[in-house]
Write a protein that holds these residues in place. Sequence first.
Motif, PDB file in Angstrom:
ATOM      1  N   PHE A  67       0.762  -1.296   0.097  1.00  0.00           N
ATOM      2  CA  PHE A  67       0.019   0.049   0.003  1.00  0.00           C
ATOM      3  C   PHE A  67       0.707   1.203  -0.045  1.00  0.00           C
ATOM      4  CE2 PHE A  67      -2.633  -3.372   1.746  1.00  0.00           C
ATOM      5  CZ  PHE A  67      -3.976  -3.053   1.234  1.00  0.00           C
ATOM      6  N   ILE A  68       0.612   2.384  -0.636  1.00  0.00           N
ATOM      7  CA  ILE A  68       1.272   3.474  -0.989  1.00  0.00           C
ATOM      8  C   ILE A  68       0.445   4.495  -0.665  1.00  0.00           C
ATOM      9  CG2 ILE A  68       2.999   4.641  -2.197  1.00  0.00           C
ATOM     10  CD1 ILE A  68       3.108   1.908  -4.137  1.00  0.00           C
ATOM     11  N   GLU A  69       0.813   5.374   0.148  1.00  0.00           N
ATOM     12  CA  GLU A  69       0.257   6.801   0.354  1.00  0.00           C
ATOM     13  C   GLU A  69       0.991   7.763  -0.624  1.00  0.00           C
ATOM     14  OE1 GLU A  69      -0.273   6.677   5.117  1.00  0.00           O
ATOM     15  OE2 GLU A  69       1.004   8.226   4.338  1.00  0.00           O
ATOM     16  N   VAL A  70       0.237   8.606  -1.334  1.00  0.00           N
ATOM     17  CA  VAL A  70       0.747   9.305  -2.192  1.00  0.00           C
ATOM     18  C   VAL A  70       0.370  10.886  -2.141  1.00  0.00           C
ATOM     19  CG1 VAL A  70       1.102  10.029  -4.819  1.00  0.00           C
ATOM     20  CG2 VAL A  70       0.868   7.664  -4.193  1.00  0.00           C
ATOM     21  N   ARG A  71       1.423  11.648  -1.890  1.00  0.00           N
ATOM     22  CA  ARG A  71       1.112  13.195  -1.963  1.00  0.00           C
ATOM     23  C   ARG A  71       1.666  13.910  -3.028  1.00  0.00           C
ATOM     24  NH1 ARG A  71       3.052  15.044   3.399  1.00  0.00           N
ATOM     25  NH2 ARG A  71       1.481  14.124   4.098  1.00  0.00           N
ATOM     26  N   LEU A  72       0.727  14.807  -3.536  1.00  0.00           N
ATOM     27  CA  LEU A  72       0.920  15.403  -5.060  1.00  0.00           C
ATOM     28  C   LEU A  72       1.549  16.807  -4.604  1.00  0.00           C
ATOM     29  CD1 LEU A  72      -2.369  14.523  -6.952  1.00  0.00           C
ATOM     30  CD2 LEU A  72      -0.099  13.358  -7.025  1.00  0.00           C
ATOM     31  N   GLU A  73       2.269  17.410  -5.488  1.00  0.00           N
ATOM     32  CA  GLU A  73       2.784  18.658  -5.347  1.00  0.00           C
ATOM     33  C   GLU A  73       1.787  19.711  -5.308  1.00  0.00           C
ATOM     34  OE1 GLU A  73       6.935  18.167  -7.895  1.00  0.00           O
ATOM     35  OE2 GLU A  73       5.122  18.539  -9.136  1.00  0.00           O
ATOM     36  N   ARG A  74       0.700  19.587  -6.040  1.00  0.00           N
ATOM     37  CA  ARG A  74      -0.638  20.690  -6.125  1.00  0.00           C
ATOM     38  C   ARG A  74      -1.796  19.763  -6.037  1.00  0.00           C
ATOM     39  NH1 ARG A  74       1.327  23.072 -11.143  1.00  0.00           N
ATOM     40  NH2 ARG A  74      -0.353  22.063 -11.738  1.00  0.00           N
ATOM     41  N   THR A  75      -2.696  20.444  -5.411  1.00  0.00           N
ATOM     42  CA  THR A  75      -4.165  19.662  -5.536  1.00  0.00           C
ATOM     43  C   THR A  75      -5.084  20.567  -6.356  1.00  0.00           C
ATOM     44  OG1 THR A  75      -4.553  20.818  -3.445  1.00  0.00           O
ATOM     45  CG2 THR A  75      -3.852  18.350  -3.460  1.00  0.00           C
ATOM     46  N   THR A  76      -4.705  20.510  -7.882  1.00  0.00           N
ATOM     47  CA  THR A  76      -5.625  21.169  -8.780  1.00  0.00           C
ATOM     48  C   THR A  76      -6.220  20.406  -9.591  1.00  0.00           C
ATOM     49  OG1 THR A  76      -3.684  21.326 -10.214  1.00  0.00           O
ATOM     50  CG2 THR A  76      -4.033  23.274  -8.735  1.00  0.00           C
ATOM     51  N   PRO A  77      -7.464  20.558 -10.071  1.00  0.00           N
ATOM     52  CA  PRO A  77      -8.107  19.575 -11.165  1.00  0.00           C
ATOM     53  C   PRO A  77      -7.027  18.895 -12.113  1.00  0.00           C
ATOM     54  CG  PRO A  77      -9.489  21.505 -10.694  1.00  0.00           C
ATOM     55  CD  PRO A  77      -8.154  21.667 -10.127  1.00  0.00           C
ATOM     56  N   LEU A 125       5.951   4.853 -10.301  1.00  0.00           N
ATOM     57  CA  LEU A 125       5.247   5.662  -9.307  1.00  0.00           C
ATOM     58  C   LEU A 125       5.907   6.913  -9.323  1.00  0.00           C
ATOM     59  CD1 LEU A 125       2.969   5.821  -7.356  1.00  0.00           C
ATOM     60  CD2 LEU A 125       4.431   4.934  -5.530  1.00  0.00           C
ATOM     61  N   LEU A 126       7.306   7.368  -8.903  1.00  0.00           N
ATOM     62  CA  LEU A 126       7.559   8.735  -8.811  1.00  0.00           C
ATOM     63  C   LEU A 126       7.829   9.216 -10.069  1.00  0.00           C
ATOM     64  CD1 LEU A 126      10.744   7.957  -6.404  1.00  0.00           C
ATOM     65  CD2 LEU A 126       8.489   8.654  -5.889  1.00  0.00           C
ATOM     66  N   ALA A 127       7.555   8.642 -11.440  1.00  0.00           N
ATOM     67  CA  ALA A 127       7.467   9.249 -12.576  1.00  0.00           C
ATOM     68  C   ALA A 127       6.087   9.813 -12.906  1.00  0.00           C
ATOM     69  CB  ALA A 127       7.950   8.464 -13.800  1.00  0.00           C
ATOM     70  N   LEU A 128       5.047   9.339 -12.053  1.00  0.00           N
ATOM     71  CA  LEU A 128       3.732   9.669 -12.471  1.00  0.00           C
ATOM     72  C   LEU A 128       3.531  11.246 -12.313  1.00  0.00           C
ATOM     73  CD1 LEU A 128       1.711   6.834 -10.574  1.00  0.00           C
ATOM     74  CD2 LEU A 128       1.950   7.286 -13.055  1.00  0.00           C
ATOM     75  N   PRO A 129       2.810  11.898 -13.260  1.00  0.00           N
ATOM     76  CA  PRO A 129       2.562  13.512 -12.977  1.00  0.00           C
ATOM     77  C   PRO A 129       2.123  14.017 -11.567  1.00  0.00           C
ATOM     78  CG  PRO A 129       1.310  12.603 -14.796  1.00  0.00           C
ATOM     79  CD  PRO A 129       1.901  11.315 -13.953  1.00  0.00           C
ATOM     80  N   GLY A 130       3.071  15.092 -11.173  1.00  0.00           N
ATOM     81  CA  GLY A 130       2.468  15.614  -9.747  1.00  0.00           C
ATOM     82  C   GLY A 130       2.952  14.992  -8.459  1.00  0.00           C
ATOM     83  N   VAL A 131       3.426  13.697  -8.572  1.00  0.00           N
ATOM     84  CA  VAL A 131       4.026  12.900  -7.273  1.00  0.00           C
ATOM     85  C   VAL A 131       5.072  13.905  -6.660  1.00  0.00           C
ATOM     86  CG1 VAL A 131       4.824  10.905  -6.385  1.00  0.00           C
ATOM     87  CG2 VAL A 131       3.112  10.971  -8.126  1.00  0.00           C
ATOM     88  N   ARG A 132       4.749  14.225  -5.348  1.00  0.00           N
ATOM     89  CA  ARG A 132       5.705  14.935  -4.240  1.00  0.00           C
ATOM     90  C   ARG A 132       6.447  13.995  -3.303  1.00  0.00           C
ATOM     91  NH1 ARG A 132       3.902  19.345  -0.295  1.00  0.00           N
ATOM     92  NH2 ARG A 132       3.621  17.740   0.818  1.00  0.00           N
ATOM     93  N   GLU A 133       5.467  13.058  -2.794  1.00  0.00           N
ATOM     94  CA  GLU A 133       6.021  12.293  -1.697  1.00  0.00           C
ATOM     95  C   GLU A 133       5.279  11.010  -1.564  1.00  0.00           C
ATOM     96  OE1 GLU A 133       6.123  12.972   3.133  1.00  0.00           O
ATOM     97  OE2 GLU A 133       6.132  14.768   1.852  1.00  0.00           O
ATOM     98  N   THR A 134       5.748  10.158  -1.339  1.00  0.00           N
ATOM     99  CA  THR A 134       5.170   8.674  -0.880  1.00  0.00           C
ATOM    100  C   THR A 134       5.515   8.109   0.196  1.00  0.00           C
ATOM    101  OG1 THR A 134       7.108   7.422  -2.185  1.00  0.00           O
ATOM    102  CG2 THR A 134       5.297   8.152  -3.586  1.00  0.00           C
ATOM    103  N   HIS A 135       4.652   7.386   0.746  1.00  0.00           N
ATOM    104  CA  HIS A 135       4.950   6.421   1.949  1.00  0.00           C
ATOM    105  C   HIS A 135       4.532   5.025   1.530  1.00  0.00           C
ATOM    106  CE1 HIS A 135       4.893  10.322   4.336  1.00  0.00           C
ATOM    107  NE2 HIS A 135       5.989   9.940   4.179  1.00  0.00           N
ATOM    108  N   THR A 136       5.406   4.039   1.903  1.00  0.00           N
ATOM    109  CA  THR A 136       5.255   2.643   1.278  1.00  0.00           C
ATOM    110  C   THR A 136       4.921   1.896   2.674  1.00  0.00           C
ATOM    111  OG1 THR A 136       6.585   2.846  -0.502  1.00  0.00           O
ATOM    112  CG2 THR A 136       6.258   0.669   0.259  1.00  0.00           C
ATOM    113  N   PHE A 137       3.937   0.913   2.632  1.00  0.00           N
ATOM    114  CA  PHE A 137       3.498  -0.085   3.471  1.00  0.00           C
ATOM    115  C   PHE A 137       3.565  -1.429   2.933  1.00  0.00           C
ATOM    116  CE2 PHE A 137       1.873   3.982   4.572  1.00  0.00           C
ATOM    117  CZ  PHE A 137       2.280   4.314   5.771  1.00  0.00           C
ATOM    118  N   ALA A 138       4.795  -2.139   3.215  1.00  0.00           N
ATOM    119  CA  ALA A 138       4.740  -3.512   2.614  1.00  0.00           C
ATOM    120  C   ALA A 138       3.941  -4.373   3.549  1.00  0.00           C
ATOM    121  CB  ALA A 138       6.277  -4.110   2.555  1.00  0.00           C
TER     122      ALA A 138
END
Length: 151
Positions: A67-77, A125-138
């Motif tokens: 499971f991965i939490e993803v935080r985006l750089e901006r939260t725009t449409p 994952l890190l190449a997806l548009p807008g990804v700023r940060e991730t947290h991984t839960f194996a």
Amino acid sequence: MIDETDRRILRLLQKEGRISLSELAERVGLGATATSDRLRRLQRDGFVLGFGARLNPALLGRGLLVFIEVRLERTTPDVFESFAQAVRRAPEVLECHMVAGGFDYLLKTRVEDMAAYRRFLAEVLLALPGVRETHTFAVMEEVKATAELPI
């Protein structure tokens, strides 16, 4: 609206998706034609989305659940839409949910092992548009895994 007979049909289909129409009719106490009509209506009205087999991920080279939490750089449409379109193309991602809280998306992924996850993280994952940060839960152990809804 659905009645209790419809609910029995749905419960049986969730547990035994390959049940024959005659067996389904017998177990819900209706004739085959009435059961067939109800099943067609449940499908037409969107209660039944489809049928499929449950596969063993470990035997298919997808034994590690992450499971991965993803935080985006901006939260725009436009960022949300770009991210969503790109994540739909990633076969490792089984589910992607936009969530409220401290991050933007929660992903459920399956890969072969930790080395495959590291490659997925770096190359996809890190190449997806807008990804700023991730947290991984194996996942170390799956305690409960079901897609059955309580009906």
